[in-house]
Design an enzyme around this catalytic site. Structure first.
Site, PDB file in Angstrom:
ATOM      1  N   GLU A  45       0.853  -1.201   0.000  1.00  0.00           N
ATOM      2  CA  GLU A  45       0.000   0.000   0.000  1.00  0.00           C
ATOM      3  C   GLU A  45       0.880   1.238   0.000  1.00  0.00           C
ATOM      4  O   GLU A  45       1.988   1.195   0.546  1.00  0.00           O
ATOM      5  CB  GLU A  45      -0.767   0.092   1.315  1.00  0.00           C
ATOM      6  CG  GLU A  45      -1.930  -0.789   1.501  1.00  0.00           C
ATOM      7  CD  GLU A  45      -2.417  -0.587   2.924  1.00  0.00           C
ATOM      8  OE1 GLU A  45      -3.301   0.230   3.118  1.00  0.00           O
ATOM      9  OE2 GLU A  45      -1.859  -1.225   3.831  1.00  0.00           O
ATOM     10  N   LYS A  52       2.137   4.723   1.573  1.00  0.00           N
ATOM     11  CA  LYS A  52       2.183   5.181   2.965  1.00  0.00           C
ATOM     12  C   LYS A  52       1.732   6.638   2.989  1.00  0.00           C
ATOM     13  O   LYS A  52       2.437   7.520   2.497  1.00  0.00           O
ATOM     14  CB  LYS A  52       3.603   5.042   3.506  1.00  0.00           C
ATOM     15  CG  LYS A  52       3.696   5.379   4.961  1.00  0.00           C
ATOM     16  CD  LYS A  52       5.076   5.026   5.506  1.00  0.00           C
ATOM     17  CE  LYS A  52       5.141   5.303   6.992  1.00  0.00           C
ATOM     18  NZ  LYS A  52       4.874   6.694   7.314  1.00  0.00           N
ATOM     19  N   ASP A  95       0.864  10.345   4.208  1.00  0.00           N
ATOM     20  CA  ASP A  95       1.532  11.259   5.119  1.00  0.00           C
ATOM     21  C   ASP A  95       0.457  12.001   5.909  1.00  0.00           C
ATOM     22  O   ASP A  95       0.094  13.126   5.587  1.00  0.00           O
ATOM     23  CB  ASP A  95       2.397  12.228   4.303  1.00  0.00           C
ATOM     24  CG  ASP A  95       3.505  12.814   5.136  1.00  0.00           C
ATOM     25  OD1 ASP A  95       3.647  12.399   6.299  1.00  0.00           O
ATOM     26  OD2 ASP A  95       4.222  13.690   4.631  1.00  0.00           O
ATOM     27  N   TYR A 111      -5.610   0.966   7.437  1.00  0.00           N
ATOM     28  CA  TYR A 111      -4.573   0.034   6.998  1.00  0.00           C
ATOM     29  C   TYR A 111      -4.394  -1.183   7.907  1.00  0.00           C
ATOM     30  O   TYR A 111      -3.608  -2.061   7.591  1.00  0.00           O
ATOM     31  CB  TYR A 111      -3.231   0.735   6.767  1.00  0.00           C
ATOM     32  CG  TYR A 111      -2.702   1.543   7.939  1.00  0.00           C
ATOM     33  CD1 TYR A 111      -2.322   0.940   9.125  1.00  0.00           C
ATOM     34  CD2 TYR A 111      -2.546   2.916   7.820  1.00  0.00           C
ATOM     35  CE1 TYR A 111      -1.818   1.679  10.179  1.00  0.00           C
ATOM     36  CE2 TYR A 111      -2.044   3.671   8.864  1.00  0.00           C
ATOM     37  CZ  TYR A 111      -1.686   3.049  10.044  1.00  0.00           C
ATOM     38  OH  TYR A 111      -1.186   3.785  11.085  1.00  0.00           O
ATOM     39  N   LYS A 156      10.740   4.178   2.049  1.00  0.00           N
ATOM     40  CA  LYS A 156      10.507   5.618   1.890  1.00  0.00           C
ATOM     41  C   LYS A 156      10.947   6.108   0.513  1.00  0.00           C
ATOM     42  O   LYS A 156      11.947   5.626  -0.027  1.00  0.00           O
ATOM     43  CB  LYS A 156      11.294   6.400   2.961  1.00  0.00           C
ATOM     44  CG  LYS A 156      10.832   6.153   4.378  1.00  0.00           C
ATOM     45  CD  LYS A 156       9.498   6.825   4.614  1.00  0.00           C
ATOM     46  CE  LYS A 156       9.252   7.248   6.021  1.00  0.00           C
ATOM     47  NZ  LYS A 156       9.850   8.393   6.543  1.00  0.00           N
ATOM     48  N   CYS A 215      15.500  49.799  -8.210  1.00  0.00           N
ATOM     49  CA  CYS A 215      15.891  48.640  -9.019  1.00  0.00           C
ATOM     50  C   CYS A 215      17.409  48.457  -8.929  1.00  0.00           C
ATOM     51  O   CYS A 215      18.157  49.414  -9.144  1.00  0.00           O
ATOM     52  CB  CYS A 215      15.466  48.875 -10.475  1.00  0.00           C
ATOM     53  SG  CYS A 215      16.145  47.655 -11.605  1.00  0.00           S
ATOM     54  N   CYS A 255      18.824  49.448 -12.651  1.00  0.00           N
ATOM     55  CA  CYS A 255      18.775  50.778 -13.282  1.00  0.00           C
ATOM     56  C   CYS A 255      18.528  51.888 -12.262  1.00  0.00           C
ATOM     57  O   CYS A 255      18.563  53.065 -12.619  1.00  0.00           O
ATOM     58  CB  CYS A 255      17.712  50.809 -14.378  1.00  0.00           C
ATOM     59  SG  CYS A 255      16.020  50.776 -13.736  1.00  0.00           S
ATOM     60  N   CYS A 299       9.913  47.222 -11.263  1.00  0.00           N
ATOM     61  CA  CYS A 299      10.859  48.293 -11.553  1.00  0.00           C
ATOM     62  C   CYS A 299      10.135  49.247 -12.503  1.00  0.00           C
ATOM     63  O   CYS A 299       9.568  48.817 -13.508  1.00  0.00           O
ATOM     64  CB  CYS A 299      12.091  47.691 -12.234  1.00  0.00           C
ATOM     65  SG  CYS A 299      12.977  48.862 -13.258  1.00  0.00           S
ATOM     66  N   CYS A 328      15.427  50.144 -18.426  1.00  0.00           N
ATOM     67  CA  CYS A 328      16.147  49.276 -17.486  1.00  0.00           C
ATOM     68  C   CYS A 328      16.876  48.183 -18.270  1.00  0.00           C
ATOM     69  O   CYS A 328      16.267  47.461 -19.075  1.00  0.00           O
ATOM     70  CB  CYS A 328      15.144  48.653 -16.517  1.00  0.00           C
ATOM     71  SG  CYS A 328      15.889  47.429 -15.442  1.00  0.00           S
TER      72      CYS A 328
HETATM   73  N1  5U1 Z   1      -0.264   2.006   4.642  1.00  0.00           N
HETATM   74  C1  5U1 Z   1       0.177   1.881   5.910  1.00  0.00           C
HETATM   75  N2  5U1 Z   1       0.644   2.895   6.628  1.00  0.00           N
HETATM   76  N3  5U1 Z   1       0.976   2.387   7.831  1.00  0.00           N
HETATM   77  C2  5U1 Z   1       1.480   3.008   8.922  1.00  0.00           C
HETATM   78  N4  5U1 Z   1       0.222   0.754   6.616  1.00  0.00           N
HETATM   79  C3  5U1 Z   1       0.714   1.047   7.816  1.00  0.00           C
HETATM   80  N5  5U1 Z   1       0.942   0.274   8.899  1.00  0.00           N
HETATM   81  C4  5U1 Z   1       1.443   0.843  10.000  1.00  0.00           C
HETATM   82  C5  5U1 Z   1       1.719   2.238  10.035  1.00  0.00           C
HETATM   83  C6  5U1 Z   1       2.263   2.852  11.269  1.00  0.00           C
HETATM   84  O1  5U1 Z   1       1.709   0.114  11.090  1.00  0.00           O
HETATM   85  C7  5U1 Z   1       1.504  -1.290  11.030  1.00  0.00           C
HETATM   86  C8  5U1 Z   1       2.500  -1.900  11.928  1.00  0.00           C
HETATM   87  C9  5U1 Z   1       0.104  -1.633  11.396  1.00  0.00           C
END
Ligand code: 5U1
Length: 682
Positions: A119, A121, A123, A231, A319, A413, A416, A431, A436
């Site tokens: 999957e 990850k 942010d 997840y 990552k 400027c 000039c 300017c 110029c």
């Molecule tokens: N997609 C995904 N992100 N994530 C973050 N899976 C996933 N699993 C995580 C974390 C912290 O921890 C697993 C150990 C359940």
């Protein structure tokens, strides 16, 4: 066990203190002061030392727990099962090592292929949701992994979190885990709104999501278009399927969102293929991700593998190269564009970010400098993602050195000496100089550029020299240059001088669209110039066009219309045009076509790689003449991609997104089919 050298002990103490400070800022204050990549580096160094000198590990070392204590204001809730964190892979070898360790621990053969559930990850902010008899009863942040903050009221405002699970068969008690995040579009909208109100903007979507979830007033959270993606599961009472993939599919059936990019991979090589696939479509995804996660798919194998410290042995996050890095701001210079706009440019200590070394980044305008509060000497965070030019995202205030100097916009400027004007309602300062040298250089560079008059051999440096040596003082004066004037300039022999004069002569035969573009009218790019040439096919018609006429033209809004009208009302512009025509600049009569009836109308094309028989621009021009819109990047909306030799990421992206790809032969065939439309040139 080897003795711990004093210098190492000191480094350890500093690392732990620094990481603890960053944890507090990141997890408790939601105000990180360094990019993730820098944090990862500190953690890696700490792990490295602790691996070499295990006797130095203390129970409170940052490697032994995740994050810091929750903030005041919300009730603290213990997690029934700890919320684990993930080990990171930063390069291919780390992933191969992970897969080898899994196989070895499971006593699998060297060539066995483990099934992994893959999957992206996200942010965002890790959250645990508790469902009792299908009803959402609690939402808790991850906090330090053992206990988090009860943010149930806020979680309930997230529209894609079901308050009651759909269907049946769910465990009487079910804890679901995932990430709450802010999609990129919602982030842009929030920041635009904040900027319009003069409020502080968020640094990135993760920060905005964290800030939104930590609101004590859920009505504020409800206004932010947060989403949740699940997840994994935590504690549950009842039955669940036996694999990670099937559990997530089951969660989806109960109404919870899971990631649409989830896939199964068999063995490490398929995991690597998945990593590259997701990296290719990363910028097209509607949310920010910072890598991909691989989990051993079978739950019984996960249990057999167990975990160390707070990270499971059955999962790893691979990552992506960082989009953000830190570096020092060495100076701020002000560039003057061809229309006088002054742009502050950050000169940086070179830093590798987003796959390239960056030594300059735009600071846009004075509003942006004020927003950032940046000083020369500051440590700044630079972001470079996709094709976007590098940006200064924020200042690391903790690292501001003594004597750092605030940035002031110049009143005059730097080229000039004319007054710098800040017009009402415009972020840009200009300017005001009529003569110029910086504006002149930029105007001539634009005039000579490939998509304008296309003067072969007249590069930026040469234009600068010609202006500095006062050999030219306007675009028209280029046509009076003689070979002996330029011979002897930097890297200019007699032969190159003559070639340049010949190229200048050749450029006199142009097209009306190129001529319009070359004039450098504000807001008139290549595409608008083509539209203008089609709708006002002679210079007289264009000069006489009123703003009302102009706004009736497709793709021309009131702002461009105002600039076009004002350009043709200024005497000195009419003189420039007259001088160019006197020098012999001319073009064939424009053939007016009806765009609605062109064969590729409504289609968007992308050209990539090297074609044997066409330059990239020729290919784009041909497609435009057939009615297609030509774009620089591939997205799901692209109708087709013309791919030549050595087509790189755009081709891969097209394949990933199932966009039709034409090789050079297929492209030629397309042109042949529509030959009748390719007669003249605008
Ligand atoms: N997609 C995904 N992100 N994530 C973050 N899976 C996933 N699993 C995580 C974390 C912290 O921890 C697993 C150990 C359940």
């Amino acid at each position: 066990m080897s003795e711990v050298p004093a210098a190492i002990q000191e480094e350890l103490n500093t690392l732990r203190e620094t990481i603890n400070d960053h944890n507090y800022r990141y997890y408790t204050l939601d105000d990180p002061s360094i990019p993730d990549a820098e944090y990862d580096r500190l953690m890696r160094r700490l792990r490295e030392i602790e691996a070499e000198f295990p006797q130095t590990i203390t129970p409170d070392s940052p490697t032994q727990r995740v994050g810091a204590a929750p903030a005041d204001g919300f009730e603290t809730v213990s997690h029934r099962l700890p919320m684990l964190s993930l080990d990171n892979a930063f390069e291919e070898q780390d992933l191969l090592d992970f897969d080898r360790r899994v196989r070895e621990r499971l006593k699998e053969a060297e060539d066995a292929r483990i099934d992994y559930c893959c999957e992206p990850k996200l942010d965002g902010i890790a959250i645990s949701l508790l469902y009792r008899d299908g009803y959402l009863v609690r939402g808790v942040t991850r906090g330090d992994g053992s206990a988090g903050e009860d943010i149930t009221a806020n979680v309930k405002t997230v529209k894609n979190i079901p308050l009651k699970l759909r269907g049946e068969g769910y465990p009487a008690e079910l804890e679901v885990r995932g990430e709450i995040y802010l999609p990129k579009a919602a982030f842009d909208a929030i920041n635009k709104d904040a900027a319009a109100k003069g409020e502080k903007t968020f640094v990135n979507p993760r920060n905005a999501a964290a800030g939104s979830l930590r609101q004590l007033d859920p009505r504020i959270t409800a206004k932010r278009a947060l989403e949740m993606c699940c997840y994994s599961v935590g504690y549950f009472e009842g039955e669940l399927p036996g694999t990670q993939h099937d559990i997530l599919t089951q969660l989806q059936q109960w109404g919870l969102k899971i990631n649409s990019q989830m896939k199964l991979a068999s063995g490490a090589q398929e995991c690597l293929d998945y990593y590259h696939h997701i990296m290719n479509i990363r910028d097209q995804l509607p949310y920010e991700i910072d890598g991909v996660v691989f989990k051993v798919n079978r739950i019984d194998l996960q249990q057999e593998l167990g975990f160390v410290s707070r990270a499971p042995r059955w999962a790893i996050a691979y990552k992506f190269p960082a989009h953000e890095e830190m570096t020092e701001l060495l100076a701020v210079d002000f560039q003057v564009g061809r229309t006088g706009v002054m742009t502050p440019v950050a000169r940086l200590n070179p830093v590798f970010v987003g796959g390239a070394t960056v030594s300059n980044a735009t600071l846009h305008n004075m509003d942006e400098i004020r927003r950032l509060g940046v000083h020369v000497g500051d440590t700044v965070i630079i972001r470079r993602a996709g094709d976007v030019i590098p940006q200064v995202v924020s200042v690391v205030l903790d690292r501001r050195p003594e004597g750092a100097v605030p940035v002031d916009f110049p009143k005059h400027c730097p080229f000039c000496g004319s007054d710098v004007l800040q017009l009402e309602g415009e972020a840009a300062a200009r300017c005001s100089g009529e003569n110029c040298s910086a504006q002149l250089k930029e105007a001539i560079k634009h005039f000579a550029s490939r998509k304008a008059m296309d003067i072969d051999g007249l590069g930026d440096r040469l234009v600068e020299l010609l202006v500095e040596k006062e050999l030219i003082d306007s675009p028209a004066s280029l046509y009076s240059l003689k070979a002996p004037d330029v011979a002897g300039l930097e890297r200019m022999g007699d032969k190159s001088a003559q070639n340049l004069i010949n190229a200048i002569e050749v450029s006199k035969q142009t097209t009306f669209a190129r001529f319009i573009y070359a004039l450098g009218i504000r807001e008139v790019g290549e595409a608008t110039a083509k539209v203008l040439a089609q709708h006002f096919p002679t210079l007289d018609l264009l000069k006489q066009a009123t703003e009302e006429d102009l706004v009736e033209t497709p793709d021309i809004g009131p702002i461009s219309a105002g600039h076009i009208r004002s350009f043709f009302q200024q005497e000195h512009n009419l003189e420039t045009i007259g001088a160019l025509l006197n020098q012999g600049v001319s073009w064939p009569e424009v053939v007016v076509r009806s765009t609605e009836t062109l064969p590729l109308s409504g289609q968007t094309a992308v050209v990539t790689g090297t074609l044997a028989d066409y330059s990239r621009d020729e290919a784009k021009d041909l497609l435009t003449r057939l009615g297609a819109k030509v774009s620089g990047s591939v997205s799901a909306k692209t109708s087709f991609v013309v791919a030549g030799e050595k087509a790189g990421s755009k081709l891969t992206k097209a394949q990933d997104l199932d966009v039709k790809v034409l090789d050079e032969d297929a492209f030629k065939q397309l042109l042949e089919e529509h030959q009748a439309y390719l007669g003249g040139d605008a």
